[in-house]
Design an enzyme around this catalytic site. Structure first.
Site, short mmCIF file in Angstrom:
data_model
loop_
_atom_site.label_atom_id
_atom_site.label_comp_id
_atom_site.label_asym_id
_atom_site.label_seq_id
_atom_site.Cartn_x
_atom_site.Cartn_y
_atom_site.Cartn_z
N ARG A 252 0.86 -0.78 -0.37
CA ARG A 252 0.38 0.00 0.29
C ARG A 252 1.03 0.77 0.35
NH1 ARG A 252 -2.41 0.97 5.70
NH2 ARG A 252 -0.73 2.08 5.82
N HIS A 256 -3.37 4.50 4.58
CA HIS A 256 -4.19 3.76 4.90
C HIS A 256 -5.52 4.90 4.55
CE1 HIS A 256 -7.40 0.36 6.80
NE2 HIS A 256 -7.81 1.55 7.32
N TYR A 265 3.68 5.72 11.57
CA TYR A 265 4.07 4.23 11.90
C TYR A 265 5.26 4.07 10.50
CZ TYR A 265 0.00 4.15 8.73
OH TYR A 265 -0.56 4.01 7.46
#
Length: 351
Positions: A252, A256, A265
């Site tokens: 990805r 998100h 993160y």
């Protein structure tokens, strides 16, 4: 266990065939279909992000980097098969035939975006994690009982394999040998949690062992291996052999959702060594004589025009009606929901 589930590939990062036998199986029509649809859904995805940043679309879940996994698997479907997507699988549903306009409407909060197209077996996107997996097993069981050759495919991320619905769905499907393909897109993160921190399994494919069904890992950024292995799994299912679990290892690229900040993160450099699926296909096309500058340019113009036309059509609709949140949950509205509706409308000054 990881060595028992090596990642299958047909082309490498430079677009070179790793198995010469596939040169006969890959034809011009397949190459053009894969490229057209991958280009098309990437244009949609990038436009959706821009619209959200401009306040013209609601919170959106991007999928750039996963085009090969979504398009390759969607092209392996038959017209009467069932698709059970997550909130990130609009590349799948658009490739399968859902309109871009309807998909934009979904992300703009209009109920029309959740209406199942009358000529396609597409369930509305599942936002609760893994709930679509038992649904896919049930639809496949229904097709088996009807005596058809139709199959179902359930899409889900790595985080879904930690949910009970995943295990219940696979257990049911394996017991009744229903024609379903469980297609996992392992994009490295369940929101902000890396795969290695939310499961102790070396792979997702190995979870198939518990249910006595085939499991395999594929390079989810190689559109050819995605297409051929998904097609093989469908053939296996249609023959009455039951389900297959496919782990498509992908990446990805972005956040998100547009409400997420991935820099919190993971480092910006993480994933830089992962070959882009569209760029890899372009290299293959140039290596094996499929590249046509004129056709590629025309295709880019066509897909961009289609996206712009879909945006224009979507923006002709009025803003979403907040009453839809209350009106379309139950056939008969319970008193508690009616009270909530009245209180909220009062808060908005509409009563």
């Amino acid at each position: 266990m990881e060595h028992n589930y090596p990642i299958k590939r047909i082309i490498d990062d430079e677009g070179l065939l790793l198995d010469a036998s596939f040169e006969k199986q890959i034809d011009k029509r397949l190459v053009k279909d894969l490229y057209y649809h991958m280009l098309r859904v990437r244009a949609f995805d990038r436009k959706a992000i821009n619209l959200q940043r401009q306040g013209r679309l609601g919170t959106y879940a991007p999928f750039e980097g996963q085009e090969a996994a979504q398009v390759g698997s969607a092209l392996a479907l038959n017209a009467d098969d069932w698709v059970f997507p997550t909130y990130r699988d609009h590349g799948v549903t658009i490739t399968f035939g859902k309109s871009m306009v309807q998909t934009f409407l979904y992300w703009n909060g209009r109920v029309e975006g959740c209406v199942v197209p009358p000529d396609l077996n597409i369930f509305p996107p599942a936002v609760p994690i893994a709930t679509q997996i038992p649904h896919a097993a049930g639809a496949a069981w229904a097709e088996k009982r009807r005596g058809t050759k139709n199959a179902a495919i359930a899409y889900f991320g790595d985080g879904a394999t930690s949910e009970g619905d995943f295990h219940e769905g696979l257990n049911f499907a394996s017991v009744f040998k229903v024609p379903v393909v469980f297609f996992n897109q392992n994009n490295g993160y369940a929101i902000s949690v890396p795969t290695e921190k939310q499961m102790n399994s070396a792979t997702i494919a190995q979870k198939s062992v518990a249910y006595g069904l085939p499991g395999l890992r594929i390079d989810g950024n190689d559109c050819f291996v995605v297409y051929f292995e998904t097609k093989k799994a469908f053939d296996y299912a249609r023959a009455g052999n039951g389900p297959t679990l496919i782990e498509a290892v992908t990446w990805r690229k972005g956040a998100h959702t547009t409400a997420d900040d991935p820099s919190k993160y993971r480092s910006e450099k993480q994933g830089e060594d992962i070959a882009d699926p569209l760029a890899r296909l372009e290299l293959f096309m140039k290596n094996y004589g499929y590249w046509d500058d004129e056709w590629v340019q025309a295709t880019k113009e066509k897909t961009n025009s289609e996206v712009e036309a879909a945006v224009e059509e979507m923006e002709k609709f009025p803003p979403p009606n907040v009453e839809d949140v209350f009106n379309h949950v139950y056939a008969e509205m319970p008193a508690q929901i009616a009270e909530q509706k009245e209180a909220y409308l009062s808060h908005l000054g509409r009563q």
